[in-house]
Write a protein that holds these residues in place. Structure first.
Motif, short mmCIF file in Angstrom:
data_model
loop_
_atom_site.label_atom_id
_atom_site.label_comp_id
_atom_site.label_asym_id
_atom_site.label_seq_id
_atom_site.Cartn_x
_atom_site.Cartn_y
_atom_site.Cartn_z
N PRO A 70 27.96 99.55 -23.27
CA PRO A 70 28.84 100.38 -24.36
C PRO A 70 28.61 101.70 -23.63
O PRO A 70 27.81 102.29 -23.25
CB PRO A 70 27.59 100.08 -25.27
CG PRO A 70 26.98 98.91 -25.45
CD PRO A 70 26.34 98.95 -23.90
N GLY A 72 30.04 105.93 -25.47
CA GLY A 72 30.11 106.56 -26.43
C GLY A 72 30.97 107.96 -25.12
O GLY A 72 31.73 107.83 -24.23
N GLY A 73 30.09 108.75 -25.98
CA GLY A 73 30.63 109.82 -24.96
C GLY A 73 29.76 110.73 -24.20
O GLY A 73 29.97 112.13 -22.88
N THR A 75 27.34 111.40 -23.10
CA THR A 75 26.34 112.36 -23.32
C THR A 75 24.78 112.54 -23.53
O THR A 75 23.45 113.08 -23.05
CB THR A 75 26.11 112.88 -24.03
OG1 THR A 75 25.78 112.91 -25.49
CG2 THR A 75 27.71 113.92 -24.24
N GLY A 76 24.63 111.50 -22.75
CA GLY A 76 22.68 110.74 -23.52
C GLY A 76 22.31 110.81 -21.80
O GLY A 76 22.93 111.24 -20.99
N SER A 81 23.65 105.62 -19.78
CA SER A 81 25.55 105.33 -20.36
C SER A 81 25.79 104.89 -18.98
O SER A 81 27.08 105.52 -18.49
CB SER A 81 26.19 106.09 -21.29
OG SER A 81 25.36 107.52 -21.15
N MET A 140 28.83 110.67 -29.68
CA MET A 140 30.67 109.38 -30.80
C MET A 140 28.99 109.12 -31.43
O MET A 140 28.09 108.74 -31.37
CB MET A 140 31.07 108.92 -29.73
CG MET A 140 31.76 109.57 -29.02
SD MET A 140 33.53 108.33 -27.96
CE MET A 140 34.16 108.71 -27.43
N SER A 146 23.01 104.25 -31.51
CA SER A 146 21.95 104.10 -30.27
C SER A 146 21.06 104.83 -29.83
O SER A 146 20.29 103.89 -28.80
CB SER A 146 22.92 103.21 -29.28
OG SER A 146 24.67 102.14 -30.00
N THR A 147 20.95 105.56 -29.97
CA THR A 147 19.49 106.26 -28.90
C THR A 147 19.25 107.21 -30.30
O THR A 147 17.96 107.98 -29.72
CB THR A 147 20.35 107.74 -28.24
OG1 THR A 147 21.30 108.98 -29.21
CG2 THR A 147 20.84 107.42 -26.96
N GLY A 150 18.37 112.86 -32.85
CA GLY A 150 18.33 113.63 -33.96
C GLY A 150 18.57 114.71 -33.80
O GLY A 150 19.92 115.12 -34.76
N VAL A 206 28.23 98.55 -31.62
CA VAL A 206 28.18 99.34 -32.88
C VAL A 206 30.00 99.34 -33.42
O VAL A 206 29.95 100.06 -31.90
CB VAL A 206 27.53 100.36 -32.85
CG1 VAL A 206 27.99 101.11 -33.76
CG2 VAL A 206 26.02 100.47 -33.09
N GLU A 425 13.38 111.71 -28.85
CA GLU A 425 14.91 111.67 -29.51
C GLU A 425 16.08 110.97 -28.21
O GLU A 425 17.03 110.77 -28.68
CB GLU A 425 14.85 112.54 -30.13
CG GLU A 425 15.59 113.99 -29.19
CD GLU A 425 16.18 115.45 -29.83
OE1 GLU A 425 16.83 114.97 -31.12
OE2 GLU A 425 16.27 116.57 -29.57
C1 LIG Z 1 24.29 119.35 -24.17
C2 LIG Z 1 23.29 119.02 -25.02
C3 LIG Z 1 22.39 118.78 -26.25
C4 LIG Z 1 21.95 117.63 -26.50
N1 LIG Z 1 20.71 117.77 -28.02
C5 LIG Z 1 20.44 116.74 -28.33
C6 LIG Z 1 19.97 117.01 -29.41
O1 LIG Z 1 19.56 117.66 -29.74
N2 LIG Z 1 19.05 116.01 -29.58
C7 LIG Z 1 19.47 114.41 -29.81
O2 LIG Z 1 18.65 113.23 -30.13
N3 LIG Z 1 19.92 114.29 -27.87
C8 LIG Z 1 20.83 115.45 -27.42
N4 LIG Z 1 21.75 115.10 -26.41
C9 LIG Z 1 21.60 113.79 -25.99
C10 LIG Z 1 23.22 112.63 -26.35
O3 LIG Z 1 23.44 113.76 -26.81
C11 LIG Z 1 22.57 112.22 -27.30
O4 LIG Z 1 22.18 110.90 -26.89
C12 LIG Z 1 24.12 111.49 -28.17
O5 LIG Z 1 23.09 110.47 -29.36
C13 LIG Z 1 24.89 110.26 -27.07
O6 LIG Z 1 25.34 110.01 -27.74
P1 LIG Z 1 26.85 109.90 -26.93
O7 LIG Z 1 27.75 108.80 -27.62
O8 LIG Z 1 27.18 110.62 -25.85
O9 LIG Z 1 26.50 108.25 -26.30
P2 LIG Z 1 26.30 107.36 -24.74
O10 LIG Z 1 25.65 108.81 -23.88
O11 LIG Z 1 27.90 107.11 -24.10
O12 LIG Z 1 25.56 106.54 -24.81
C14 LIG Z 1 24.34 106.54 -25.03
C15 LIG Z 1 23.62 105.47 -25.25
O13 LIG Z 1 23.99 104.72 -26.48
C16 LIG Z 1 24.57 103.44 -25.75
N5 LIG Z 1 25.91 102.85 -26.51
C17 LIG Z 1 27.18 103.94 -27.03
N6 LIG Z 1 28.04 103.79 -27.22
C18 LIG Z 1 27.44 103.19 -28.36
C19 LIG Z 1 27.73 101.89 -29.02
N7 LIG Z 1 29.50 101.65 -29.74
N8 LIG Z 1 27.26 100.34 -29.83
C20 LIG Z 1 25.93 100.13 -29.07
N9 LIG Z 1 25.38 101.50 -28.38
C21 LIG Z 1 26.29 102.24 -27.67
C22 LIG Z 1 24.93 103.40 -24.40
O14 LIG Z 1 24.96 102.10 -23.65
C23 LIG Z 1 23.37 104.17 -24.30
O15 LIG Z 1 22.39 103.24 -23.90
C24 LIG Z 1 21.83 116.02 -25.70
C25 LIG Z 1 23.07 116.37 -24.79
C26 LIG Z 1 24.05 117.21 -24.44
C27 LIG Z 1 24.21 116.77 -23.19
#
Ligand SMILES: Cc1cc2nc3c(=O)[nH]c(=O)nc-3n(C[C@H](O)[C@H](O)[C@H](O)COP(=O)(O)OP(=O)(O)OC[C@H]3O[C@@H](n4cnc5c(N)ncnc54)[C@H](O)[C@@H]3O)c2cc1C
Length: 469
Positions: A70, A72-73, A75-76, A81, A140, A146-147, A150, A206, A425
Motif C-alpha cells: 500500500p 499513500g504520499g 513520505t515515510g 513504502s 495521506m 499505518s505509521t 506523531g 486502510v 514515530e
Molecule cells: C519532511 C518530513 C517531515 C516528517 N515529519 C514527521 C513527523 O513530525 N512525525 C511523524 O510521525 N512522521 C513524520 N514524517 C514521516 C511521514 O510523513 C509519516 O510517516 C507519514 O505518516 C507517512 O504518510 P504517507 O501517506 O506518506 O505514507 P507512505 O510513506 O506512503 O507509507 C508509509 C507506510 O504506510 C503504509 N500505508 C500507506 N497507506 C496505507 C493504507 N492506506 N493502508 C495500509 N497501509 C498503508 C505503507 O505501506 C508504508 O508501510 C515526516 C516526513 C517528512 C518527509
C-alpha cells in the motif's frame, strides 16, 4: 514496456483502465522514497477508486499470492513504502472527505486524503484536526494511520492512534472490516482498529477512517527562545506547563546546527534570534480565550528569563510571523537533506531523561565517528528527539552512513539504557528491522503470530516490519 505476468494481466483486464497503470514514468514515481535512500521498482500500480474496487484487487492478489505494497504520499522515512517488485496499491484516488459531524466532533475521510486537505476541511467546518507535521502537504491519512504518525501537536492531542475513532480496512482476502464509528465509547471486545494503526501496511489496506475533531483555539502564541542547553529546555517545558494551565500545545527543540542548515539551504529562512544560539525551542501556547495565549506567553517567558532558563526570545507578532517560525522548525529535514546524508535516529526517552541521553549520546557518537556532528531537533515535549549524526562537511554520501553504523548501535544502546524506544514515530520499515529483532524478540514473535492470523498468505508488505528473515 514489459508484459505483465499472466496473473496480473488477468487482474488488470477485469479493472477500469483508470484504476491501474504500467506507464514507466508513473511506475518510477512510486519507486523511490522521500530521502532518496531507497530505490526499488514495481511492475504495476493499482489505483482503486472505491473500497469495493480495493477489495476486488486484494482478493485477486491473495488468490494468486501476489505481494502488494500500500502507498499513500510516499513520505515515510524507514523504507516501508518503497517497493521491491511488489504491486503498489496507491490510495491517491480515494481522497474524499465523506462526512463532517460537528456535533460529534468527528470527520470521516478516505485513506488517500492529504493531511493538509483534512486540516483545511476541519477548519472550514469551524473545528481543528490537530495532527500536524512537515510532510502534511503530501502525507495521506492511510499512511499516517499505518505509521501511527506523531508530529508537533502530540503534546496536547496525542498521536494518530489517539485521533482515530473508527476505521474501514480491506483484509488481504478481500473482506471489508467496516468500523467507521464515531463512538468514543465502544467496549465490544478487542479494539481491532488498533491493530491496523502503526502496522505499516502489513495486515490490510486502510480505506477510510473516522477522525476526532477538536474546538479551534481562540488564540495561539508562538515564540522561539534560546536556552543554554537541553537540560534547560526540559526545565523550561516544566516551567511553562506549571504556569500556563495546560496551554502548551507544542514544544520543539532546534539545535544551532539544525537552524544553521535551514538558514543556509532554505530560501528566505532567517532565524529571529541574534548569533545563532547553540539551542533553541519553538514554543506554541493556545487558549480557548481571545488574546489569552499571548498574555500567558509573555508572563511565562518573563519568569523563565528570571529563572535563567531562557537567554533570548522572539515572540511572533502576527499569524504570518508565527508561520515563519514554524517553517524554520518544519524545514529542518530539508536543510539536513541539502547538507548531505546523515545517520538518522528517531528515538524517544522519558522527558526526565532526555537531557542526560542527549549529553551522553552526543559526546560518545561524535567521538566515535571522525568528522561527525549531531543534528538534534524535534518533539522534546514528548520525549522524542530526531538525533541524527551528520558529517561536519557538506556533501556526504551513503559511505558516511556506513561509517556511522557503530554510532547508531551506540545510540540505540543508550536509548535502551534510558528506557526509551528506537522508533518514536517513524516506524520500523526496512531501516530498523534488524535492531527491532535484536532488541524485542518476544514482541516480534507476537507480531508474526498476528500477521499470520490476518494475512496467512503473507501478501501485505511481506518485507516490512518483521518480514525480512
Ligand atoms: C519532511 C518530513 C517531515 C516528517 N515529519 C514527521 C513527523 O513530525 N512525525 C511523524 O510521525 N512522521 C513524520 N514524517 C514521516 C511521514 O510523513 C509519516 O510517516 C507519514 O505518516 C507517512 O504518510 P504517507 O501517506 O506518506 O505514507 P507512505 O510513506 O506512503 O507509507 C508509509 C507506510 O504506510 C503504509 N500505508 C500507506 N497507506 C496505507 C493504507 N492506506 N493502508 C495500509 N497501509 C498503508 C505503507 O505501506 C508504508 O508501510 C515526516 C516526513 C517528512 C518527509
Amino acid at each position: 514496456m514489459t508484459a505483465l505476468p499472466p496473473a496480473l494481466a488477468s487482474l488488470t483486464a477485469s479493472l477500469d483502465p483508470k484504476s491501474w497503470s504500467v506507464d514507466p514514468a508513473e511506475l518510477e514515481s512510486h519507486a523511490r522514497d522521500w530521502r532518496g535512500r531507497y530505490a526499488g521498482g514495481t511492475p504495476l500500480v493499482l489505483k482503486p477508486a472505491s473500497t469495493q474496487e480495493a477489495a476486488q484487487m486484494l482478493a485477486a492478489c491473495n488468490d494468486t499470492r501476489i505481494a502488494v505494497m500500500p502507498q499513500g504520499g510516499i513520505t515515510g522515512l524507514v523504507g516501508a513504502s518503497t517497493p521491491a517488485n511488489e504491486v503498489v496499491i496507491s490510495m491517491k484516488r480515494m481522497n474524499a472527505i465523506r462526512d463532517i459531524d460537528t456535533a460529534n466532533e468527528s470527520m470521516t475521510v478516505e485513506a488517500g486524503a492529504v493531511l493538509q486537505t483534512v486540516q483545511d476541511a476541519a477548519r472550514d467546518a469551524g473545528k481543528l484536526f490537530p495532527l500536524s507535521l512537515g510532510a502534511q502537504g503530501s502525507a495521506m491519512i492511510g499512511g499516517l494511520i499505518s505509521t501511527n504518525a506523531g508530529g508537533v501537536q502530540v503534546l496536547r492531542y496525542g498521536m494518530m492512534r489517539e485521533l482515530v475513532l473508527g476505521l474501514e480496512a480491506v483484509l488481504p482476502d478481500g473482506r471489508v472490516l467496516s468500523g467507521l464509528s464515531g463512538l468514543r465509547k465502544d467496549n465490544t471486545g478487542y479494539d481491532l482498529k488498533q491493530l491496523f494503526i502503526g502496522a505499516e501496511g502489513t495486515l490490510g489496506l486502510v480505506t477510510a477512517a473516522t477522525l476526532k475533531l477538536f474546538p479551534r483555539p481562540a488564540s495561539v502564541s508562538v515564540a522561539i527562545a534560546a536556552v543554554p542547553d537541553p537540560e534547560a529546555a526540559v526545565s523550561l517545558l516544566g516551567h511553562l506547563k506549571d504556569r500556563t494551565g495546560g496551554a502548551v500545545s507544542a514544544f520543539e527543540l532546534i539545535s544551532g546546527f539544525a537552524m544553521e542548515l535551514v538558514c543556509q539551504h532554505v530560501p528566505g529562512a532567517r532565524s529571529p534570534l541574534e548569533g545563532n544560539p547553540d539551542w533553541m525551542v519553538l514554543i506554541e501556547l493556545s487558549s480557548a480565550e481571545e488574546e489569552r495565549a499571548g498574555i500567558l506567553m509573555e508572563t511565562a517567558l518573563e519568569s523563565a528569563f528570571e529563572a535563567g532558563l531562557v537567554s533570548d526570545a522572539a515572540l511572533a507578532q502576527s499569524d504570518a510571523q508565527a508561520a515563519q517560525f514554524w517553517a524554520l522548525r518544519e524545514n529542518v529535514p530539508e536543510g539536513e537533506k541539502a547538507h548531505g546524508k546523515a545517520a538518522k535516529h528517531d528515538v524517544s526517552v522519558p522527558v526526565s531523561r532526555m537531557a542526560a541521553f542527549m549529553r551522553e549520546a552526543t559526546q560518545q557518537a561524535e567521538a566515535l565517528v571522525d568528522g561527525s556532528r549531531v543534528i538534534a531537533f524535534g518533539h522534546v515535549g514528548d520525549g522524542n528527539v530526531h538525533f541524527n549524526l551528520a558529517a561536519r562537511e557538506a556533501g556526504a554520501g551513503e559511505d558516511f552512513i556506513a561509517r556511522a553504523a557503530p554510532a547508531t548501535r551506540l545510540i540505540y544502546d543508550l536509548v535502551d539504557k534510558h528506557h526509551g524506544s528506537i522508533s518514536a514515530e517513524h516506524g520500523i520499515g526496512i531501516l530498523k528491522q534488524a535492531e527491532l529483532k535484536a532488541r524485542k524478540p518476544v514482541e516480534v514473535e507476537l507480531m508474526r503470530a498476528i500477521k499470520a492470523a490476518l494475512d496467512p498468505n503473507n501478501i501485505m508488505n511481506p518485507r516490512i516490519l518483521t518480514g525480512l528473515t
